[in-house]
Write a protein that holds these residues in place. Sequence first.
Motif, short mmCIF file in Angstrom:
data_model
loop_
_atom_site.label_atom_id
_atom_site.label_comp_id
_atom_site.label_asym_id
_atom_site.label_seq_id
_atom_site.Cartn_x
_atom_site.Cartn_y
_atom_site.Cartn_z
N GLY A 67 -1.24 -15.11 14.66
CA GLY A 67 -2.50 -14.04 14.21
C GLY A 67 -1.79 -12.91 13.29
O GLY A 67 -2.00 -11.97 13.51
N GLY A 68 -0.78 -13.38 12.23
CA GLY A 68 -0.23 -12.22 11.71
C GLY A 68 0.90 -11.76 11.90
O GLY A 68 1.48 -11.04 11.08
N TYR A 82 -3.49 -18.16 20.74
CA TYR A 82 -4.16 -17.55 19.54
C TYR A 82 -5.78 -17.62 19.65
O TYR A 82 -6.35 -16.65 19.35
CB TYR A 82 -3.85 -18.41 18.49
CG TYR A 82 -4.23 -18.17 17.18
CD1 TYR A 82 -3.82 -16.85 16.60
CD2 TYR A 82 -5.31 -19.03 16.45
CE1 TYR A 82 -4.64 -16.50 15.52
CE2 TYR A 82 -5.94 -18.61 15.39
CZ TYR A 82 -5.53 -17.24 14.80
OH TYR A 82 -6.05 -16.86 13.55
N GLN A 112 -7.96 -14.30 19.40
CA GLN A 112 -8.96 -14.44 18.28
C GLN A 112 -10.35 -13.85 19.10
O GLN A 112 -11.18 -13.03 18.51
CB GLN A 112 -9.14 -15.77 17.70
CG GLN A 112 -8.25 -15.97 16.62
CD GLN A 112 -8.40 -15.07 15.77
OE1 GLN A 112 -9.59 -15.08 14.80
NE2 GLN A 112 -7.23 -14.19 15.20
N THR A 139 -11.74 -16.90 11.78
CA THR A 139 -10.54 -16.21 12.44
C THR A 139 -10.03 -14.91 11.57
O THR A 139 -10.19 -14.80 10.26
CB THR A 139 -9.26 -17.07 12.19
OG1 THR A 139 -8.83 -17.43 10.87
CG2 THR A 139 -9.35 -18.52 12.96
N ASP A 142 -7.15 -11.71 11.43
CA ASP A 142 -5.73 -10.98 12.10
C ASP A 142 -6.06 -9.68 12.52
O ASP A 142 -7.06 -9.11 12.09
CB ASP A 142 -4.98 -10.97 10.86
CG ASP A 142 -3.92 -12.21 10.51
OD1 ASP A 142 -4.43 -13.20 11.29
OD2 ASP A 142 -3.49 -12.35 9.49
N ASP A 143 -5.21 -9.26 13.50
CA ASP A 143 -5.22 -7.91 14.20
C ASP A 143 -5.07 -6.91 13.19
O ASP A 143 -5.31 -5.84 13.52
CB ASP A 143 -4.30 -8.02 15.22
CG ASP A 143 -4.21 -6.55 16.01
OD1 ASP A 143 -5.00 -6.53 16.45
OD2 ASP A 143 -3.28 -6.13 15.79
N ARG A 159 -6.85 -12.50 6.45
CA ARG A 159 -5.41 -12.52 6.89
C ARG A 159 -4.81 -11.23 6.44
O ARG A 159 -5.19 -10.49 5.46
CB ARG A 159 -4.68 -13.76 6.20
CG ARG A 159 -5.25 -14.91 6.46
CD ARG A 159 -4.79 -15.56 7.97
NE ARG A 159 -5.05 -16.76 8.20
CZ ARG A 159 -5.83 -17.26 9.05
NH1 ARG A 159 -6.71 -16.30 9.50
NH2 ARG A 159 -6.18 -18.57 9.19
N GLU A 184 -7.02 -12.41 1.81
CA GLU A 184 -5.56 -12.25 2.43
C GLU A 184 -4.97 -10.98 1.76
O GLU A 184 -4.73 -10.92 0.53
CB GLU A 184 -4.78 -13.32 2.24
CG GLU A 184 -3.22 -13.19 2.92
CD GLU A 184 -2.29 -14.67 2.85
OE1 GLU A 184 -1.53 -14.77 3.78
OE2 GLU A 184 -2.93 -15.73 2.29
#
Length: 465
Positions: free
Chosen positions: A27-28, A240, A244, A265, A267-268, A285, A303
């Motif tokens: 997750g990044g 993960y 998520q 999905t 990312d945090d 992302r 991203e």
Amino acid sequence: MVAIAILAAGRGTRMKSDLPKVLHGMGGRSLVEWVLSSVEDIHPVRRLVVVGYRHELVMETLSDSQSENPNLPALEFVEQREQLGTGHAVQQLLPHLKGFEGDLLILNGDVPLLRPQTLKLLLQTHQKNRNAATILTAQLPDPKGYGRVFRTDQNLLQQIVEDRDCTPTQKQNHRINAGVYCFRWADLARVLPQLTTNNDQKEYYLTDAVNYMKPVMAVDVEDYQEILGINDRKQLADAYTILQSRIKDEWMRKGITLVDPSSITIDDTVELEPDVVIEPQTHLRGKTAIGAGSRIGPGSLIENSQIGRNVTVLYSVVTDSFIAEGSRIGPYAHLRGHVKTGSHCRIGNFVELKNTKLGDRTNVAHLSYLGDTTAGNQVNIGAGTITANYDGVKKHPTHIGDRSKTGSNSVLVAPVTIGQDVNIAAGSTITEDVPNDCLAIARARQVIKPGWRLKPKSDQKSTDN
């Protein structure tokens, strides 16, 4: 005064990878970066990471990532040359924390799901009760294989019994040791030299230190999933999924519409404003921010990009770019390499932009490539237009002025500057600068020859009737 120590020396052989386990991504962030982020709210005065396998790579990776948090104390790296158990890892801290007066919070670098509030509760319980040690425990649905923790009604630790040593009655207890500890450092420093390897694994166990200390309390974590460790790729994928679920639940509570959460999905590190709609099969992302009222997807990847308000991105990929408000992207567009659009732009079907800046209300509607290009306001790029920006050695820029238009299948050979209010005829190849208020035609004149056809060869029989 609190110091933290993260145990990150192991290889993680079950990951089947040359990469240290704690550097595997989720997750990044890497696993160990998740652990570091969970203690930021505690405001530690010291941050120590015990490293071993490929320690240079771990040190380099963490030093780079933590440079983004200059307000936190610098990371200190402690090398554990042989991995002889958790107790041995903590023994390596003795010379580094000599004279330290305070509490030491110990975590594992492969347990990435701990919530900051859980660690705060552990620390508060430890300090409020003036414990010598406080351990985090969890109630597992299936504790088979784990040592059981027994405590009094006042949460004082009685004993820890390994699974293989438990009686049938003791096995009914589902409380296990989570491997997260808070110690009064002065007490722990006196105990660490007493640890022995008198066990089946011939290792120094940190749990043995607890037997020499009083009082010791056990604190249950509210959600047992927080203490799940990562030992293989299956557990990484499971963690993960949990991460998520947390992230998406939080965004939906904040007014974000996720049309099909299971296929999305996030990312945090992503930031979303209210009334954003995320369509199925979309992935957000890195350091991405999306403005209110925007609709992303379906089938899109964003991203490290900033998306303004009321933007639509359909079946497209946007990386390292900025999209201003009211713009429409896609379907099947690719924006990369620091693209920046003005407001209300249209980037349409099968368009690729790279390192390009567009003014307000500029359209690149379909089948075009613009690289290293700056275009002004209200420019219209016709279908099939490309900038030929690479000469085989280096890239060159193209500049297009306000309100200019290119016809279909135009080629702009960089370096070249197109003025304002210019029209470029379809099929033109432009190799020279064009001044303002011009029509530019750069193509061979069409020639028509009536009655012309290929003549058959002399040895070829005619098939005409």
